[in-house]
Enzyme design. Structure first.
Site, PDB file in Angstrom:
ATOM      1  N   GLU A   1       0.840  -1.192   0.000  1.00 34.13           N
ATOM      2  CA  GLU A   1       0.000   0.000   0.000  1.00 34.13           C
ATOM      3  C   GLU A   1       0.877   1.244   0.000  1.00 34.13           C
ATOM      4  O   GLU A   1       0.389   2.346   0.226  1.00 34.13           O
ATOM      5  CB  GLU A   1      -0.969  -0.008   1.177  1.00 34.13           C
TER       6      GLU A   1
ATOM      7  N   CYS B   1      -3.626  -3.263   4.217  1.00 28.66           N
ATOM      8  CA  CYS B   1      -2.744  -4.300   4.768  1.00 28.66           C
ATOM      9  C   CYS B   1      -3.135  -5.711   4.315  1.00 28.66           C
ATOM     10  O   CYS B   1      -2.479  -6.692   4.687  1.00 28.66           O
ATOM     11  CB  CYS B   1      -2.749  -4.241   6.292  1.00 28.66           C
TER      12      CYS B   1
ATOM     13  N   HIS C   1      -2.754  -9.745  12.279  1.00 27.99           N
ATOM     14  CA  HIS C   1      -2.201  -8.500  11.733  1.00 27.99           C
ATOM     15  C   HIS C   1      -1.883  -7.623  12.953  1.00 27.99           C
ATOM     16  O   HIS C   1      -2.751  -7.398  13.807  1.00 27.99           O
ATOM     17  CB  HIS C   1      -3.217  -7.816  10.814  1.00 27.99           C
TER      18      HIS C   1
HETATM   19  N1  CAA Z   1       1.127   4.068  30.707  1.00 31.80           N
HETATM   20  C1  CAA Z   1       0.638   2.884  30.247  1.00 31.80           C
HETATM   21  N2  CAA Z   1      -0.343   2.810  29.297  1.00 31.80           N
HETATM   22  C2  CAA Z   1      -0.815   3.978  28.800  1.00 31.80           C
HETATM   23  C3  CAA Z   1      -0.350   5.218  29.240  1.00 31.80           C
HETATM   24  C4  CAA Z   1       0.671   5.246  30.242  1.00 31.80           C
HETATM   25  N3  CAA Z   1       1.179   6.387  30.689  1.00 31.80           N
HETATM   26  N4  CAA Z   1      -1.008   6.185  28.554  1.00 31.80           N
HETATM   27  C5  CAA Z   1      -1.871   5.550  27.717  1.00 31.80           C
HETATM   28  N5  CAA Z   1      -1.750   4.215  27.866  1.00 31.80           N
HETATM   29  C6  CAA Z   1      -2.462   3.167  27.134  1.00 31.80           C
HETATM   30  C7  CAA Z   1      -3.923   3.443  26.907  1.00 31.80           C
HETATM   31  O1  CAA Z   1      -4.723   3.065  28.018  1.00 31.80           O
HETATM   32  C8  CAA Z   1      -4.189   2.619  25.667  1.00 31.80           C
HETATM   33  O2  CAA Z   1      -4.317   1.251  26.006  1.00 31.80           O
HETATM   34  P1  CAA Z   1      -5.760   0.527  25.837  1.00 31.80           P
HETATM   35  O3  CAA Z   1      -6.132   0.660  24.382  1.00 31.80           O
HETATM   36  O4  CAA Z   1      -5.503  -0.871  26.229  1.00 31.80           O
HETATM   37  O5  CAA Z   1      -6.691   1.277  26.738  1.00 31.80           O
HETATM   38  C9  CAA Z   1      -2.880   2.718  24.898  1.00 31.80           C
HETATM   39  O6  CAA Z   1      -1.890   3.117  25.835  1.00 31.80           O
HETATM   40  C10 CAA Z   1      -2.923   3.760  23.779  1.00 31.80           C
HETATM   41  O7  CAA Z   1      -3.354   4.964  24.324  1.00 31.80           O
HETATM   42  P2  CAA Z   1      -4.389   5.887  23.544  1.00 31.80           P
HETATM   43  O8  CAA Z   1      -5.534   5.070  23.035  1.00 31.80           O
HETATM   44  O9  CAA Z   1      -4.713   7.058  24.390  1.00 31.80           O
HETATM   45  O10 CAA Z   1      -3.436   6.324  22.347  1.00 31.80           O
HETATM   46  P3  CAA Z   1      -3.696   7.337  21.165  1.00 31.80           P
HETATM   47  O11 CAA Z   1      -5.118   7.757  21.122  1.00 31.80           O
HETATM   48  O12 CAA Z   1      -2.680   8.415  21.266  1.00 31.80           O
HETATM   49  O13 CAA Z   1      -3.339   6.491  19.862  1.00 31.80           O
HETATM   50  C11 CAA Z   1      -3.738   4.750  18.271  1.00 31.80           C
HETATM   51  C12 CAA Z   1      -3.408   5.086  19.734  1.00 31.80           C
HETATM   52  C13 CAA Z   1      -5.175   5.136  17.970  1.00 31.80           C
HETATM   53  C14 CAA Z   1      -3.553   3.257  18.071  1.00 31.80           C
HETATM   54  C15 CAA Z   1      -2.763   5.547  17.340  1.00 31.80           C
HETATM   55  O14 CAA Z   1      -1.445   5.149  17.587  1.00 31.80           O
HETATM   56  C16 CAA Z   1      -3.066   5.381  15.868  1.00 31.80           C
HETATM   57  O15 CAA Z   1      -3.926   6.077  15.306  1.00 31.80           O
HETATM   58  N6  CAA Z   1      -2.358   4.418  15.143  1.00 31.80           N
HETATM   59  C17 CAA Z   1      -2.556   4.201  13.725  1.00 31.80           C
HETATM   60  C18 CAA Z   1      -3.834   3.441  13.400  1.00 31.80           C
HETATM   61  C19 CAA Z   1      -3.762   1.965  13.763  1.00 31.80           C
HETATM   62  O16 CAA Z   1      -2.707   1.384  13.928  1.00 31.80           O
HETATM   63  N7  CAA Z   1      -4.936   1.302  13.836  1.00 31.80           N
HETATM   64  C20 CAA Z   1      -5.007  -0.100  14.162  1.00 31.80           C
HETATM   65  C21 CAA Z   1      -6.237  -0.756  13.575  1.00 31.80           C
HETATM   66  S1  CAA Z   1      -6.345  -0.461  11.810  1.00 31.80           S
HETATM   67  C22 CAA Z   1      -5.185  -1.546  11.132  1.00 31.80           C
HETATM   68  O17 CAA Z   1      -4.787  -2.498  11.757  1.00 31.80           O
HETATM   69  C23 CAA Z   1      -4.646  -1.242   9.776  1.00 31.80           C
HETATM   70  C24 CAA Z   1      -3.276  -0.694   9.903  1.00 31.80           C
HETATM   71  O18 CAA Z   1      -2.288  -1.426   9.889  1.00 31.80           O
HETATM   72  C25 CAA Z   1      -3.133   0.746  10.101  1.00 31.80           C
END
Ligand code: CAA
Length: 417
Positions: free
Chosen positions: A80, A112, A242
């Protein structure tokens, strides 16, 4: 029978430590390491693109598994990370690997899922009888980019996985009877043609992934002749997913077990605890490469597979594993495979730990310089693709675009075994 005869992966020369990144962004490092489950992230320089990574993985496969390039009559690249609206990555890779002209080569895109679509196509070709003893090479290659300071930044990565599909499936044999797939138009993650960086609705993308897993797993169970078995997932010695980041695989495994149980597990319940223990036993041991490379989109599921086969292929001989593929947009597939009796011996190649330990660590400032330079890497006559500046020695090196044509050379590493 049909399945994988060989597997190998490649990663860029550099990586960044996620604790370093968290500190630079003013974020608690535990969020990246425990919250997302990641330790390191591979970083591609302007001289490393989806083509050089794909060719690097293909070259390692041919050499490590002693495969005659003349035996390959189908080359499919799933990606991709587009490099051209028209010319496929596969054309360049076909030449770089010295594959014969009596060969079909093309590229597949569905986020993916592209690598899995390649595996499916190659398997069908092999089973059709038209392959006539020839083999298919499927390469999943990508560079995940979200940009500096975005929530997606710690879930970037880069790399490629090459897989040889044939009727001699030494590593794993696909169960071609059972099928579980799912498709739905969702706007969870996309990369518009004017942008190198992906856009995502991050939390929604996680929900879409889990929804697609539940549907495709359920479809597989219903289509299987073991319908009605309440603990269907117990039959798998390992469950591979994945893995855009490791915590996603943990969420996925819990959803798989909840699907068997017919209801979500309450937080803190004995079932939730047992799902965590089961993740540690059947999933986490195959995630070391993912923890250190990050997301490589099409190939991330197959990094787990390479990890599993190297560490557990011997003792899992004859047992079943599951593989879940998710492509945003979305398309998902639940696959079951049986580990070959000689898989352990066949994987006695250069260890993935040696490959990962061979990378060089970047500081955050250099990482940001690289990301900025990457933005210009595909512009005509750009000067940023200089292997001396980035210290890139191959096996294949991207030199940028001259006269509107991408330029590649072999690097010093091409002469090494
Ligand atoms: N200590 C320990 N854990 C902590 C923490 C701390 N200080 N602060 C936050 N966390 C935890 C949160 O509780 C959360 O865990 P849970 O989901 O188990 O509750 C985790 O860390 C992540 O925190 P947030 O959800 O607050 O993080 P975020 O909103 O900043 O971003 C994300 C997370 C949405 C995955 C972001 O990284 C993102 O957008 N990534 C790209 C999209 C992606 O990978 N999507 C996956 C599904 S789609 C797919 O699979 C296709 C692909 O390849 C992209």
């Amino acid at each position: 029978m049909v399945g994988l005869e060989a597997i190998a992966f490649s990663v860029p020369h550099y990586f960044i430590n996620l604790t370093d990144l968290a500190v630079a962004r003013g974020i608690d490092p535990d969020k990246y390491t425990f919250g997302l489950g990641q330790r390191e992230m591979s970083v591609a320089t302007p001289c490393e693109d989806a083509v050089t990574l794909a060719a690097g993985a293909g070259r390692r496969l041919l050499s490590d598994f002693n495969v005659d390039p003349e035996s390959v009559a189908l080359l499919i690249v799933g990606a991709e990370t587009g490099i051209d609206h028209s010319k496929p990555i596969a054309s360049y890779v076909h030449e770089m690997l010295g594959l014969p002209s009596l060969c079909r080569s093309f590229e597949i895109k569905h986020a993916c899922y592209g690598g899995t679509a390649g595996l499916f196509t190659a398997s069908q070709w092999t089973m059709s009888g038209r392959a006539a003893g020839k083999k298919a090479l499927v390469i999943a290659t990508d560079i995940a980019r979200y940009g500096i300071g975005t929530p997606g930044e710690p879930t970037q990565g880069a790399g490629a996985v090459a897989m040889l599909i044939s009727d001699n499936p030494t590593l794993i044999e696909f169960d071609m009877d059972g099928e579980g797939y799912y498709s739905k138009q969702v706007m969870d993650f996309w990369r518009p043609i004017y942008s190198k960086e992906a856009f995502t609705d991050g939390h929604y993308s996680i929900a879409c992934y889990l929804d697609a897993l539940q549907h495709s797993y359920d479809a597989y169970r219903r289509a299987s002749d073991h319908d009605g078995d309440p603990y269907f997932a117990d039959r798998f010695v390992a469950c591979l997913y994945h893995t855009p980041f490791v915590k996603m695989a943990q969420k996925a495994h819990r959803r798989l077990l909840e699907t068997d149980a017919g209801a979500p597990f309450a937080p803190g319940s004995p079932q939730a605890k047992s799902a965590g223990d089961d993740f540690a036993r059947r999933v986490a041991p195959s995630l070391e490469i993912n923890t250190r490379v990050g997301n490589i989109y099409t190939g991330s599921l197959f990094l787990s597979l390479a990890n599993f086969l190297e560490d557990q292929g011997g003792r899992a001989a004859g047992r079943s594993i599951s593989l879940f593929s998710y492509g945003s947009g979305c398309q998902a597939e639940f696959i079951v495979a049986r580990v070959g009796e000689r898989a352990g011996q066949a994987m006695k190649r250069q260890s993935f730990r040696t490959i990962l330990d061979g990378r060089k660590r970047l500081d955050v400032r250099r990482y940001e310089e690289i990301l900025e330079a990457n933005g210009a890497a595909d512009l005509n006559d750009s000067k940023v693709c200089d292997p001396n500046v980035w210290r890139i020695d191959g096996p294949f090196v991207y030199l940028g675009v001259r006269n509107h044509q991408r330029q590649y050379v072999k690097g010093k590493k091409n002469n090494e075994k």
